[in-house]
Design an enzyme around this catalytic site. Structure first.
Site, PDB file in Angstrom:
ATOM      1  NE  ARG A   1      43.734  29.561  38.519  1.00 16.52           N
ATOM      2  CZ  ARG A   1      43.900  29.733  39.445  1.00 16.52           C
ATOM      3  NH1 ARG A   1      42.528  29.032  39.868  1.00 16.52           N
ATOM      4  NH2 ARG A   1      44.411  30.357  40.102  1.00 16.52           N
TER       5      ARG A   1
ATOM      6  CG  PHE B   1      32.880  54.770  33.973  1.00 13.58           C
ATOM      7  CD1 PHE B   1      33.029  54.014  34.442  1.00 13.58           C
ATOM      8  CD2 PHE B   1      34.647  54.650  33.560  1.00 13.58           C
ATOM      9  CE1 PHE B   1      33.526  53.431  35.240  1.00 13.58           C
ATOM     10  CE2 PHE B   1      35.459  54.064  33.680  1.00 13.58           C
ATOM     11  CZ  PHE B   1      35.485  53.759  34.875  1.00 13.58           C
TER      12      PHE B   1
ATOM     13  CD  GLU C   1      32.535  46.138  36.488  1.00 16.19           C
ATOM     14  OE1 GLU C   1      31.702  46.499  37.249  1.00 16.19           O
ATOM     15  OE2 GLU C   1      33.514  46.602  36.941  1.00 16.19           O
TER      16      GLU C   1
END
Length: 199
Positions: free
Chosen positions: A53, A94, A131
């Protein structure tokens, strides 16, 4: 007009008055702090939607990915060539795969320096800290350091924080907090993450 149509019209008129009053009361214009948290799916997806956006209006955007950066990311692949987008990725992926606190902390601190640069740049309209909540939970980043950077950012800059278990101080600071609630998730029934849908 039927009785049902009349009731509907009255209800919609009341709703319109309520909405118009809320719009009239909203006078402050500034950057915001948004937190997308919770155990449900969609936090990063929502953040990338807001990135799209902002880019659509020609604003400069910075994205810092603290966990999923080494994974394929369809949104990033689609938008990466936009000259108004800068992306910084934590090089380890991760943390539950690396299982090395020292190297993960080092990688986190390195990409955090990129985040701090973005958070100090008044030309960057939107910054996504994707995150980052894990970095705080695992102790790779200090909450006071993050809070200071958020408080001192340019007044027109909006920041989106994503991740489960958002730190209570971030929730308290935020203008808007959205909690994604998991009702059902296909992964728990053995469905693999699907390219173009989940990433």
């Amino acid at each position: 007009m039927s009785e049902r149509d009349a009731r509907h019209k009255t209800s919609m008129q009341k709703l319109k008055r309520h909405v118009d009053e809320k719009v009239a009361q909203a006078k402050e214009q500034r950057g915001q702090l948004l937190v997308f948290t919770g155990n449900g799916k969609g936090k990063t997806t929502a953040a990338w939607g807001t990135v799209t956006r902002a880019l659509g209006y020609g604003y400069r955007v910075g994205v810092v990915q603290f966990i999923k950066g080494l994974w394929e990311c369809g949104e990033r692949e689609r938008l990466i060539d936009d000259e108004n987008l800068q992306v910084a990725i934590m090089a380890t992926g991760f943390t539950w795969d690396t299982q090395n606190r020292e190297s993960d902390t080092r990688a986190c601190q390195e990409v955090w320096r990129e985040a701090e640069r973005m958070l100090a740049d008044e030309s960057v309209y939107l910054v996504v800290l994707d995150e980052i909540t894990y970095m705080l939970k695992f102790g790779y980043l200090d909450i006071d350091t993050v809070k200071r950077a958020l408080k001192n950012r340019p007044p027109e800059q909006t920041v989106i924080v994503t991740g489960r278990n958002a730190h209570r101080d971030l929730v308290a600071m935020a203008d808007t907090v959205t909690e994604m609630q998991e009702t059902k998730h296909g992964f728990n029934a053995g469905l693999q993450a699907r390219r173009g849908i989940d990433y």
